[in-house]
Design a protein around this motif. Structure first.
Motif, PDB file in Angstrom:
ATOM      1  N   ARG A 124      45.826 -11.781  40.568  1.00  0.00           N
ATOM      2  CA  ARG A 124      44.795 -11.794  41.604  1.00  0.00           C
ATOM      3  C   ARG A 124      45.153 -12.736  42.745  1.00  0.00           C
ATOM      4  O   ARG A 124      44.784 -12.495  43.882  1.00  0.00           O
ATOM      5  CB  ARG A 124      43.458 -12.226  41.001  1.00  0.00           C
ATOM      6  N   ASN A 125      45.852 -13.826  42.433  1.00  0.00           N
ATOM      7  CA  ASN A 125      46.108 -14.864  43.432  1.00  0.00           C
ATOM      8  C   ASN A 125      47.552 -14.923  43.919  1.00  0.00           C
ATOM      9  O   ASN A 125      47.865 -15.683  44.818  1.00  0.00           O
ATOM     10  CB  ASN A 125      45.727 -16.240  42.862  1.00  0.00           C
ATOM     11  N   LYS A 185      44.885 -13.891  30.267  1.00  0.00           N
ATOM     12  CA  LYS A 185      43.996 -14.370  31.331  1.00  0.00           C
ATOM     13  C   LYS A 185      44.809 -15.020  32.451  1.00  0.00           C
ATOM     14  O   LYS A 185      44.480 -14.885  33.627  1.00  0.00           O
ATOM     15  CB  LYS A 185      42.953 -15.333  30.759  1.00  0.00           C
ATOM     16  N   HIS A 186      45.874 -15.731  32.094  1.00  0.00           N
ATOM     17  CA  HIS A 186      46.754 -16.339  33.094  1.00  0.00           C
ATOM     18  C   HIS A 186      47.438 -15.253  33.919  1.00  0.00           C
ATOM     19  O   HIS A 186      47.553 -15.364  35.147  1.00  0.00           O
ATOM     20  CB  HIS A 186      47.789 -17.235  32.408  1.00  0.00           C
ATOM     21  N   SER A 195      44.893 -13.881  36.350  1.00  0.00           N
ATOM     22  CA  SER A 195      44.632 -14.864  37.405  1.00  0.00           C
ATOM     23  C   SER A 195      45.790 -14.905  38.392  1.00  0.00           C
ATOM     24  O   SER A 195      45.590 -14.919  39.607  1.00  0.00           O
ATOM     25  CB  SER A 195      44.408 -16.243  36.784  1.00  0.00           C
ATOM     26  N   SER A 196      47.001 -14.910  37.875  1.00  0.00           N
ATOM     27  CA  SER A 196      48.189 -14.929  38.732  1.00  0.00           C
ATOM     28  C   SER A 196      48.270 -13.655  39.555  1.00  0.00           C
ATOM     29  O   SER A 196      48.626 -13.692  40.728  1.00  0.00           O
ATOM     30  CB  SER A 196      49.459 -15.071  37.885  1.00  0.00           C
ATOM     31  N   THR A 239      45.402 -23.156  34.190  1.00  0.00           N
ATOM     32  CA  THR A 239      44.521 -22.022  34.479  1.00  0.00           C
ATOM     33  C   THR A 239      43.311 -22.045  33.551  1.00  0.00           C
ATOM     34  O   THR A 239      42.178 -21.802  33.971  1.00  0.00           O
ATOM     35  CB  THR A 239      45.298 -20.687  34.326  1.00  0.00           C
ATOM     36  N   GLU A 255      40.946 -24.832  34.719  1.00  0.00           N
ATOM     37  CA  GLU A 255      40.211 -24.410  35.917  1.00  0.00           C
ATOM     38  C   GLU A 255      39.078 -23.459  35.556  1.00  0.00           C
ATOM     39  O   GLU A 255      37.968 -23.576  36.082  1.00  0.00           O
ATOM     40  CB  GLU A 255      41.163 -23.732  36.909  1.00  0.00           C
ATOM     41  N   ARG A 256      39.360 -22.506  34.664  1.00  0.00           N
ATOM     42  CA  ARG A 256      38.338 -21.558  34.246  1.00  0.00           C
ATOM     43  C   ARG A 256      37.201 -22.276  33.521  1.00  0.00           C
ATOM     44  O   ARG A 256      36.025 -21.992  33.735  1.00  0.00           O
ATOM     45  CB  ARG A 256      38.971 -20.480  33.367  1.00  0.00           C
TER      46      ARG A 256
END
Length: 168
Positions: free
Chosen positions: A24-25, A17-18, A21-22, A72, A75-76
């Motif tokens: 995407r960002n 998941k990290h 997320s990384s 992360t 935050e989620r």
């Protein structure tokens, strides 16, 4: 909110998941692998896809630290909690009405549903004739007469056996 630990809390899942997320960002988000079609005429060839994937993972690995994975995750979870709180607030703003079932209502089992419950037992077995599905439920002994009285014929709740109006 009640949080039940599941496999989603394990490190392996959190790391994936990290990574997403990384991706995407991060730097690769705008012109990298995630912005490209992966099938059809616009898809990169296997070599370009492998290179893009290796670049994405290499960039991600440079900044991979346990504290960033945990952040992360936090935050989620904060986004999840915020969504749940907003949904709870919306539900609480809905007007409430009278109870859905009262003693003046008629109740019945759906056609094709039967219930088997022995007198004095604490278990009711509802079955569906069409596909043979069963739903077993633990029931208090005091509710057994009421459950045994249920049929596909509508009956007034007030006429069902049982002394406890809340059980009815």
């Amino acid at each position: 909110t009640v949080t039940v630990p599941t496999s989603d809390f394990c490190w392996g899942v959190q790391i994936v998941k990290h990574l997403m997320s990384s991706a995407r960002n991060g730097e690769n988000a705008q012109n990298g692998l995630l912005r490209k079609a992966l099938c059809g005429d616009m898809a990169p060839d296997d070599s370009a896809l492998d290179t893009g994937l290796q670049d994405l993972i290499a960039e991600w690995l440079k900044g991979l630290r346990s504290d960033s994975v945990l952040e992360t995750f936090r935050e989620r979870m904060a986004r999840t909690s915020d969504g749940q709180q907003k949904q709870f607030a919306q539900v609480n703003e809905l007007p409430t009405g009278p109870p859905g079932v009262t003693e003046e209502c008629r109740v019945r089992l759906m056609p094709g549903i039967t219930c088997h419950c022995e007198e004095g037992d604490e278990f009711a077995d509802f079955s569906r004739e069409v596909d043979g599905q069963h739903l077993g439920m633990r029931v208090p002994k005091s509710a057994v007469p009421l459950i045994r009285a249920l049929t596909c014929r509508p009956q007034f709740v007030a006429d069902l056996p049982g002394a406890d109006v809340f059980e009815k």
